[in-house]
Design a protein around this motif. Sequence first.
Motif, mmCIF file in Angstrom:
data_model
loop_
_atom_site.group_PDB
_atom_site.id
_atom_site.type_symbol
_atom_site.label_atom_id
_atom_site.label_comp_id
_atom_site.label_asym_id
_atom_site.label_seq_id
_atom_site.Cartn_x
_atom_site.Cartn_y
_atom_site.Cartn_z
ATOM 1 N N ILE A 28 0.848 -1.188 0.000
ATOM 2 C CA ILE A 28 0.000 0.000 0.000
ATOM 3 C C ILE A 28 0.882 1.236 0.000
ATOM 4 C CG2 ILE A 28 -1.970 -1.078 1.121
ATOM 5 C CD1 ILE A 28 -1.008 0.062 3.764
ATOM 6 N N ALA A 29 0.368 2.325 -0.528
ATOM 7 C CA ALA A 29 1.093 3.601 -0.525
ATOM 8 C C ALA A 29 0.273 4.588 0.289
ATOM 9 C CB ALA A 29 1.302 4.098 -1.945
ATOM 10 N N GLU A 45 -3.069 6.076 -1.631
ATOM 11 C CA GLU A 45 -3.451 5.675 -2.985
ATOM 12 C C GLU A 45 -4.668 4.766 -2.882
ATOM 13 O OE1 GLU A 45 -1.411 3.243 -6.664
ATOM 14 O OE2 GLU A 45 -0.132 4.227 -5.196
ATOM 15 N N ARG A 46 -5.633 4.973 -3.762
ATOM 16 C CA ARG A 46 -6.863 4.187 -3.753
ATOM 17 C C ARG A 46 -6.720 2.939 -4.607
ATOM 18 N NH1 ARG A 46 -8.144 9.574 -4.513
ATOM 19 N NH2 ARG A 46 -9.045 10.527 -2.681
ATOM 20 N N ALA A 52 -9.660 -5.152 -7.005
ATOM 21 C CA ALA A 52 -8.845 -4.751 -5.854
ATOM 22 C C ALA A 52 -9.729 -4.241 -4.718
ATOM 23 C CB ALA A 52 -7.827 -3.694 -6.263
ATOM 24 N N VAL A 53 -10.789 -3.499 -5.055
ATOM 25 C CA VAL A 53 -11.724 -3.012 -4.039
ATOM 26 C C VAL A 53 -12.394 -4.192 -3.344
ATOM 27 C CG1 VAL A 53 -13.834 -1.698 -3.613
ATOM 28 C CG2 VAL A 53 -12.148 -0.828 -5.235
ATOM 29 N N THR A 81 -5.661 6.481 -8.618
ATOM 30 C CA THR A 81 -5.802 7.815 -8.030
ATOM 31 C C THR A 81 -5.290 7.805 -6.595
ATOM 32 O OG1 THR A 81 -8.042 7.387 -7.215
ATOM 33 C CG2 THR A 81 -7.841 8.334 -9.417
ATOM 34 N N SER A 82 -5.076 8.988 -6.070
ATOM 35 C CA SER A 82 -4.693 9.121 -4.674
ATOM 36 C C SER A 82 -5.252 10.442 -4.154
ATOM 37 C CB SER A 82 -3.176 9.066 -4.513
ATOM 38 O OG SER A 82 -2.579 10.096 -5.254
ATOM 39 N N GLY A 83 -5.166 10.638 -2.876
ATOM 40 C CA GLY A 83 -5.687 11.869 -2.298
ATOM 41 C C GLY A 83 -5.134 12.077 -0.907
#
Length: 127
Positions: A28-29, A45-46, A52-53, A81-83
């Motif tokens: 994971i990031a 990161e999503r 994967a979800v 994506t990431s946030g």
Amino acid sequence: MAPTRCGALSSGCARPHRGPLPPHLGSIANADPLLGAGEVAGAGERHATAEAVLEGLADHQIGQEPYGWYIEMRERRPLRTSGFGMGVERLLLWVLNHDDIRDLQILVRRNGLDCTPLMARAFLTGR
């Protein structure tokens, strides 16, 4: 465990989450910088695909139903994506070297009181 006091970001003030997971999950990031009061921001990161979800939900024993819209979105458009999010009040607590976060509320918090800012309320209600 007492919060760590740090004068500036350093290796001792961040909690990285790029670590080993079960082999089928990879890694994971994610990172959570810690300043004074604790976690001031969180970044991650999503999951990029619906598969994967679904794996992540199963691994954490979380039902799929509340996330149906997200799973469908990832099926239609897999996207990496990431946030991040920032705890502004915690950041102020650290910057001002203050010790009680209750003194630094940006929005009043009371049970039963709607404190949604007017522009957000207009966006959410369409008025």
